[in-house]
Motif scaffolding. Structure first.
Motif, PDB file in Angstrom:
ATOM      1  N   LYS A 187       0.851  -1.234   0.054  1.00 44.30           N
ATOM      2  CA  LYS A 187      -0.154  -0.022   0.060  1.00 44.30           C
ATOM      3  C   LYS A 187       0.989   1.249   0.101  1.00 44.30           C
ATOM      4  CE  LYS A 187      -4.210  -1.597   2.212  1.00 44.30           C
ATOM      5  NZ  LYS A 187      -4.922  -1.676   3.689  1.00 44.30           N
ATOM      6  N   LYS A 188       0.677   2.113  -0.830  1.00 42.72           N
ATOM      7  CA  LYS A 188       1.115   3.591  -0.722  1.00 42.72           C
ATOM      8  C   LYS A 188       0.607   4.321   0.148  1.00 42.72           C
ATOM      9  CE  LYS A 188       2.783   3.495  -5.585  1.00 42.72           C
ATOM     10  NZ  LYS A 188       2.246   4.302  -6.957  1.00 42.72           N
ATOM     11  N   ILE A 209       7.758   6.388  -3.127  1.00 44.49           N
ATOM     12  CA  ILE A 209       8.495   5.216  -2.896  1.00 44.49           C
ATOM     13  C   ILE A 209       9.938   5.236  -3.408  1.00 44.49           C
ATOM     14  CG2 ILE A 209       8.780   2.672  -2.687  1.00 44.49           C
ATOM     15  CD1 ILE A 209       6.509   3.513  -0.935  1.00 44.49           C
ATOM     16  N   GLU A 210      10.037   5.674  -4.690  1.00 51.56           N
ATOM     17  CA  GLU A 210      11.210   5.630  -5.373  1.00 51.56           C
ATOM     18  C   GLU A 210      12.305   6.568  -4.732  1.00 51.56           C
ATOM     19  OE1 GLU A 210       8.261   6.024  -6.918  1.00 51.56           O
ATOM     20  OE2 GLU A 210       8.423   3.999  -7.690  1.00 51.56           O
TER      21      GLU A 210
END
Lengths: 96, 184
Positions: A3-4, A44-45
């Motif tokens: 999940k983000k 996330i990156e």
């Protein structure tokens, strides 16, 4: 599925805050309004890049080898993150 | 594949790009010497008389060096990032790779002839191919500039346009002086 963590309001595009936190062990819930920490506001990156950068002792050369990118490409990613940090800090200071 | 053709600098820059770029420039120089092809400016290709080998070397260095100097100055003025000379020099050297093809094309006798109705079709096709390779080189130069200086948007576009015009003008002045010194 990973999940983000959403940090931008889908309705007005403002920064989101945290309203409640829960203990996954005893299910105690803490309610209030908490601002998201600076790192949580990145994708996330970008978070992965920051963590890898710290792990490689801040060496752009090591990062370039790790990511199979050229030195200026990695430096550009870092510069863009620095600009984002500065902008976030400004918006945090303005909201205080 | 598209990235490797038009923006290999995401993966290759610095000393690696400089070494490879200079090697390919040296090959282009030797081929151009034998095929009587001339690079008399940053983005110029012409076919003509045979010149001494030293002049061919100067043509290559002139086209590369003045681009590096002008692009470096533009990067320092426009970018907030830390610019390395080796990145600008290396990526711009590698940007000249497409020029090896016009140098090879110089062996085609038709391209050395004066255009006439008889050879119009072949001449036009040859010219179109040369333009394509030049466009490829300019695209590579633009990406070399943006990757090395971390410029984006209108700053990158206008910075590149002004820089390449300036580099072309300077290289033209210098090469005309060189021709005057060595050939006349």
């Amino acid at each position: 599925m990973q999940k983000k963590l959403p940090h931008i309001c889908p309705s007005c595009s403002s920064e989101l805050n945290v309203q409640s936190l829960i203990c996954s062990n005893c299910e105690t819930t803490v309610s209030g309004e908490f601002g998201l920490p600076l790192l949580a506001r990145f994708t996330i990156e970008e978070q992965t890049f920051i963590i890898d950068f710290v792990k490689s002792s801040g060496s752009l050369k090591v990062m370039a080898q790790k990511l199979n990118l050229s030195y200026p490409s990695v430096r550009n990613i870092l510069d863009d993150i620095i600009i984002k940090i500065e902008n976030n800090e400004k918006s945090i200071n303005n909201s205080k | 594949m598209k990235k490797w053709l038009f923006n290999p600098f995401i993966y290759v820059a610095g000393w690696q790009a400089l070494g490879l770029g200079l090697l390919l420039m040296a090959i282009t120089c030797v081929v151009a010497f034998f095929s009587k092809t001339h690079f008399d400016g940053v983005i110029d290709v012409h076919f003509g008389a045979g010149f001494p080998f030293l002049v061919c070397v100067f043509e290559q260095l002139n086209a590369w060096l003045f681009t590096v100097i002008v692009f470096l100055a533009a990067s320092f003025i426009l970018s907030k990032s830390r610019i390395r000379l080796i990145d600008i020099g290396g990526t711009l050297a590698l940007s000249r790779t497409p020029m090896i093809f016009p140098a090879i094309a110089g062996f085609i006798p038709l391209l050395h002839q004066v255009p006439s109705i008889k050879n119009a079709a072949g001449f036009l096709l040859g010219s179109l191919l040369l333009i394509l390779f030049t466009i490829w080189m300019v695209a590579l130069m633009y990406n070399a500039f943006t990757v090395s200086s971390n410029l984006k948007g209108s700053k990158a576009i206008w910075g590149f346009i002004v820089s390449i015009i300036l580099a072309e003008a300077i290289s033209k002045i210098v090469i005309s002086q060189l021709y005057h010194h060595f050939l006349f």
